[in-house]
Write a protein that holds these residues in place. Structure first.
Motif, PDB file in Angstrom:
ATOM      1  N   THR A 143     -43.728 -23.435 -55.076  1.00  0.00           N
ATOM      2  CA  THR A 143     -43.376 -23.619 -53.927  1.00  0.00           C
ATOM      3  C   THR A 143     -43.717 -22.559 -53.224  1.00  0.00           C
ATOM      4  O   THR A 143     -43.882 -21.344 -53.605  1.00  0.00           O
ATOM      5  N   LEU A 152     -46.069 -22.389 -41.061  1.00  0.00           N
ATOM      6  CA  LEU A 152     -47.024 -22.717 -42.089  1.00  0.00           C
ATOM      7  C   LEU A 152     -48.049 -24.001 -41.674  1.00  0.00           C
ATOM      8  O   LEU A 152     -49.204 -23.828 -41.987  1.00  0.00           O
ATOM      9  N   GLN A 153     -47.617 -24.706 -40.951  1.00  0.00           N
ATOM     10  CA  GLN A 153     -48.384 -25.656 -40.512  1.00  0.00           C
ATOM     11  C   GLN A 153     -49.381 -25.280 -39.527  1.00  0.00           C
ATOM     12  O   GLN A 153     -50.707 -25.662 -39.654  1.00  0.00           O
ATOM     13  N   GLN A 167     -44.590 -31.150 -47.355  1.00  0.00           N
ATOM     14  CA  GLN A 167     -43.562 -30.428 -46.546  1.00  0.00           C
ATOM     15  C   GLN A 167     -42.727 -29.933 -47.808  1.00  0.00           C
ATOM     16  O   GLN A 167     -41.827 -28.911 -47.466  1.00  0.00           O
ATOM     17  N   THR A 215     -51.762 -24.882 -46.930  1.00  0.00           N
ATOM     18  CA  THR A 215     -50.659 -25.247 -48.083  1.00  0.00           C
ATOM     19  C   THR A 215     -50.051 -26.633 -47.632  1.00  0.00           C
ATOM     20  O   THR A 215     -49.714 -27.222 -48.597  1.00  0.00           O
ATOM     21  N   GLN A 216     -49.459 -26.488 -46.520  1.00  0.00           N
ATOM     22  CA  GLN A 216     -48.640 -27.738 -46.283  1.00  0.00           C
ATOM     23  C   GLN A 216     -49.523 -29.127 -46.140  1.00  0.00           C
ATOM     24  O   GLN A 216     -49.075 -30.184 -46.318  1.00  0.00           O
ATOM     25  N   GLN A 217     -50.786 -28.858 -45.556  1.00  0.00           N
ATOM     26  CA  GLN A 217     -51.331 -29.928 -45.433  1.00  0.00           C
ATOM     27  C   GLN A 217     -51.902 -30.529 -46.914  1.00  0.00           C
ATOM     28  O   GLN A 217     -52.205 -31.721 -47.072  1.00  0.00           O
ATOM     29  N   ALA A 269     -44.348 -26.887 -49.578  1.00  0.00           N
ATOM     30  CA  ALA A 269     -44.805 -25.915 -48.692  1.00  0.00           C
ATOM     31  C   ALA A 269     -44.016 -26.138 -47.493  1.00  0.00           C
ATOM     32  O   ALA A 269     -44.312 -26.904 -46.607  1.00  0.00           O
ATOM     33  N   ALA A 270     -42.896 -25.364 -47.470  1.00  0.00           N
ATOM     34  CA  ALA A 270     -41.987 -25.679 -46.331  1.00  0.00           C
ATOM     35  C   ALA A 270     -42.256 -24.543 -45.205  1.00  0.00           C
ATOM     36  O   ALA A 270     -42.441 -23.314 -45.193  1.00  0.00           O
ATOM     37  N   ASP A 271     -42.440 -25.249 -44.054  1.00  0.00           N
ATOM     38  CA  ASP A 271     -42.380 -24.738 -42.902  1.00  0.00           C
ATOM     39  C   ASP A 271     -41.044 -24.250 -42.180  1.00  0.00           C
ATOM     40  O   ASP A 271     -40.384 -25.164 -41.913  1.00  0.00           O
ATOM     41  N   HIS A 301     -42.808 -20.946 -49.067  1.00  0.00           N
ATOM     42  CA  HIS A 301     -42.008 -20.646 -47.949  1.00  0.00           C
ATOM     43  C   HIS A 301     -42.468 -19.636 -46.849  1.00  0.00           C
ATOM     44  O   HIS A 301     -42.707 -18.567 -47.300  1.00  0.00           O
ATOM     45  N   TYR A 335     -50.054 -29.680 -50.212  1.00  0.00           N
ATOM     46  CA  TYR A 335     -49.036 -29.952 -51.006  1.00  0.00           C
ATOM     47  C   TYR A 335     -47.887 -30.626 -50.478  1.00  0.00           C
ATOM     48  O   TYR A 335     -47.027 -30.851 -51.199  1.00  0.00           O
TER      49      TYR A 335
END
Length: 89
Positions: free
Chosen positions: A29, A35-36, A53, A47-49, A56-58, A31, A51
């Protein structure tokens, strides 16, 4: 193309390593703040796009919060990556 020529930036190398590890191991994961939007210096990138939310935690601007969250994940079998924007403020 740059990688084939042996010309890759440190940032691109870090992004590549993060994506390779997240593709290889579903327990990995990440953090990071903003991130977005690409986080600081575009590391990690997309990464968020890619994998979602959950993996890949924003995170909010509270380093103690997401470092603690990552520690908890690590204690439960996950492999967290933490990206801190800047530590000089």
């Amino acid at each position: 193309e740059k990688a084939n020529a042996g010309e890759i930036s440190v940032g691109d190398a870090i992004n590549l390593a993060i994506h390779e590890e997240m593709l290889r191991d579903p327990t990995t994961t990440i953090h990071a703040e903003d991130l977005q939007a690409g986080s600081s210096y575009d590391i990690p990138k997309l990464t968020q796009q890619t994998y979602g939310q959950i993996r890949a935690a924003d995170e909010i601007i509270d380093e103690g919060h997401f470092i603690g969250k990552a520690l908890g994940e690590g204690m439960n079998g996950y492999r967290p990556i933490v990206e801190l924007m800047n530590t000089n403020f």
